[in-house]
Motif scaffolding. Structure first.
Motif, PDB file in Angstrom:
ATOM      1  N   LYS A  61       6.891  -4.274   6.732  1.00 39.47           N
ATOM      2  CA  LYS A  61       8.014  -3.504   6.527  1.00 39.47           C
ATOM      3  C   LYS A  61       7.388  -2.215   6.043  1.00 39.47           C
ATOM      4  CE  LYS A  61      12.503  -3.044   4.818  1.00 39.47           C
ATOM      5  NZ  LYS A  61      13.661  -4.192   3.904  1.00 39.47           N
ATOM      6  N   SER A  62       8.057  -1.013   6.172  1.00 41.59           N
ATOM      7  CA  SER A  62       7.682   0.266   5.577  1.00 41.59           C
ATOM      8  C   SER A  62       8.884   1.094   4.896  1.00 41.59           C
ATOM      9  CB  SER A  62       7.081   1.024   6.687  1.00 41.59           C
ATOM     10  OG  SER A  62       7.888   1.436   7.733  1.00 41.59           O
ATOM     11  N   TRP A  63       8.741   1.848   4.090  1.00 39.68           N
ATOM     12  CA  TRP A  63       9.904   2.589   3.458  1.00 39.68           C
ATOM     13  C   TRP A  63       9.301   4.080   3.303  1.00 39.68           C
ATOM     14  CZ3 TRP A  63       7.707  -1.979   1.540  1.00 39.68           C
ATOM     15  CH2 TRP A  63       8.429  -2.993   1.579  1.00 39.68           C
ATOM     16  N   ASN A  64      10.348   4.889   3.484  1.00 39.93           N
ATOM     17  CA  ASN A  64      10.071   6.288   3.139  1.00 39.93           C
ATOM     18  C   ASN A  64      10.622   6.476   1.567  1.00 39.93           C
ATOM     19  OD1 ASN A  64       9.085   7.188   5.537  1.00 39.93           O
ATOM     20  ND2 ASN A  64      11.097   7.005   6.498  1.00 39.93           N
ATOM     21  N   GLU A  77      17.588   1.921   6.850  1.00 44.45           N
ATOM     22  CA  GLU A  77      16.852   0.763   6.527  1.00 44.45           C
ATOM     23  C   GLU A  77      17.773  -0.320   5.712  1.00 44.45           C
ATOM     24  OE1 GLU A  77      13.784  -0.148   7.264  1.00 44.45           O
ATOM     25  OE2 GLU A  77      13.111   1.887   8.109  1.00 44.45           O
ATOM     26  N   LEU A  90       1.905  -5.394   9.840  1.00 42.58           N
ATOM     27  CA  LEU A  90       2.907  -4.767   9.117  1.00 42.58           C
ATOM     28  C   LEU A  90       3.908  -5.351   9.062  1.00 42.58           C
ATOM     29  CD1 LEU A  90       3.345  -2.165   7.493  1.00 42.58           C
ATOM     30  CD2 LEU A  90       4.089  -0.916   9.595  1.00 42.58           C
ATOM     31  N   ARG A 134       1.048  -1.283   0.030  1.00 42.72           N
ATOM     32  CA  ARG A 134      -0.015  -0.126   0.028  1.00 42.72           C
ATOM     33  C   ARG A 134       0.878   1.136   0.075  1.00 42.72           C
ATOM     34  NH1 ARG A 134      -4.720   0.515   4.456  1.00 42.72           N
ATOM     35  NH2 ARG A 134      -5.850  -0.763   2.865  1.00 42.72           N
ATOM     36  N   ASN A 135       0.575   2.137  -0.926  1.00 45.28           N
ATOM     37  CA  ASN A 135       1.152   3.551  -0.723  1.00 45.28           C
ATOM     38  C   ASN A 135       0.347   4.405  -0.306  1.00 45.28           C
ATOM     39  OD1 ASN A 135       3.295   2.573  -2.391  1.00 45.28           O
ATOM     40  ND2 ASN A 135       2.064   2.845  -4.268  1.00 45.28           N
ATOM     41  N   GLU A 136       1.100   5.513   0.534  1.00 45.40           N
ATOM     42  CA  GLU A 136       0.286   6.711   0.996  1.00 45.40           C
ATOM     43  C   GLU A 136       0.967   7.998   0.869  1.00 45.40           C
ATOM     44  OE1 GLU A 136       0.913   7.818   5.567  1.00 45.40           O
ATOM     45  OE2 GLU A 136      -0.698   6.586   5.303  1.00 45.40           O
ATOM     46  N   LYS A 138       5.205   7.286   1.216  1.00 43.99           N
ATOM     47  CA  LYS A 138       5.656   6.209   2.023  1.00 43.99           C
ATOM     48  C   LYS A 138       4.772   4.890   1.291  1.00 43.99           C
ATOM     49  CE  LYS A 138       5.944   8.460   6.397  1.00 43.99           C
ATOM     50  NZ  LYS A 138       5.558   8.677   7.793  1.00 43.99           N
ATOM     51  N   ALA A 139       5.645   3.746   1.518  1.00 45.23           N
ATOM     52  CA  ALA A 139       5.086   2.607   1.104  1.00 45.23           C
ATOM     53  C   ALA A 139       4.970   1.534   2.391  1.00 45.23           C
ATOM     54  CB  ALA A 139       6.042   1.814   0.035  1.00 45.23           C
ATOM     55  N   PHE A 140       3.955   0.666   2.539  1.00 41.07           N
ATOM     56  CA  PHE A 140       3.729  -0.235   3.551  1.00 41.07           C
ATOM     57  C   PHE A 140       3.526  -1.800   2.947  1.00 41.07           C
ATOM     58  CE2 PHE A 140       2.242   4.168   4.703  1.00 41.07           C
ATOM     59  CZ  PHE A 140       2.824   4.137   5.743  1.00 41.07           C
TER      60      PHE A 140
END
Length: 200
Positions: A50-53, A83, A48, A13-15, A30-32
């Motif tokens: 992992k998450s990425w900026n 990360e 959740l 999912r992208n935000e 951000k991506a989750f």
């Protein structure tokens, strides 16, 4: 977007957020990655993973320019590679800490441990212990063990704690000193103005 693999389905999912300030309008992206579980005939989002900026690619805060650029650069790089490589991030935090001690306290010695020992009587015991912890964890990435078969890793949370300490030192040492100087200068200027008014 859903992804299938041997460990089960995943949901990506992208935000994104656009800054409401008309002068800024910068985008945060951000991506989750979530576990995507199938239960009772339907899919539901699980934990959740992992998450990425993505934009900006770092969570580094913006600090004032009166903090030396080289020190800020090391801090920002430590945050940007957290990360990908927590060990490298911890090593940069160690380097950043050494820069802070040399700049703020005016102490420069051959070894970081000697520089840290030199400020032991200048800071509170908990701060000193935390600073020495940055050195110890950063050493894992900076120096190889005598036995090359011994591998000590640094995880994300550990490296993140070191970055948070750097941020704390920026605020408590640089920002507070700057704000104190501004207040004292304002008081001194006020006294000068009053003296001039008395003479008139």
């Amino acid at each position: 977007m859903t992804i299938e693999n041997a460990e089960g389905d995943r949901l990506l999912r992208n935000e994104w957020i656009i800054c409401p300030n008309d002068e800024c309008r910068k985008i945060t992206l951000k991506a989750f990655l979530f576990r995507y579980d199938y239960e009772y005939g339907q899919y539901k989002i699980g934990e959740l993973l992992k998450s990425w900026n993505l934009l900006p690619n770092s969570f580094a805060k913006v600090f004032p320019e009166y903090i030396p650029k080289a020190i800020r650069n090391d801090y920002e790089e430590a945050a940007s590679i957290l990360e990908q490589s927590p060990k490298a991030s911890a090593t940069l935090s160690r380097r950043c800490l050494q820069g802070i001690i040399r700049d703020f306290w005016g102490i420069s010695k051959a070894r970081l441990i000697d520089e840290i020992n030199a400020i032991e009587d200048k800071v509170d015991p908990l701060t000193w212990k935390s600073i020495d912890a940055v050195r110890k964890v950063g050493n894992i990435g900076a120096h190889m063990e005598k036995d090359i078969n011994i591998i000590i890793d640094v995880d994300r949370q550990e490296a993140f704690l070191l970055i948070e300490l750097i941020e704390l030192l920026f605020v408590e040492w640089y920002v507070h000193r700057h704000e104190r100087e501004l207040k004292l200068k304002a008081i001194a200027q006020l006294a000068d103005i009053k003296e001039e008014q008395k003479k008139k």
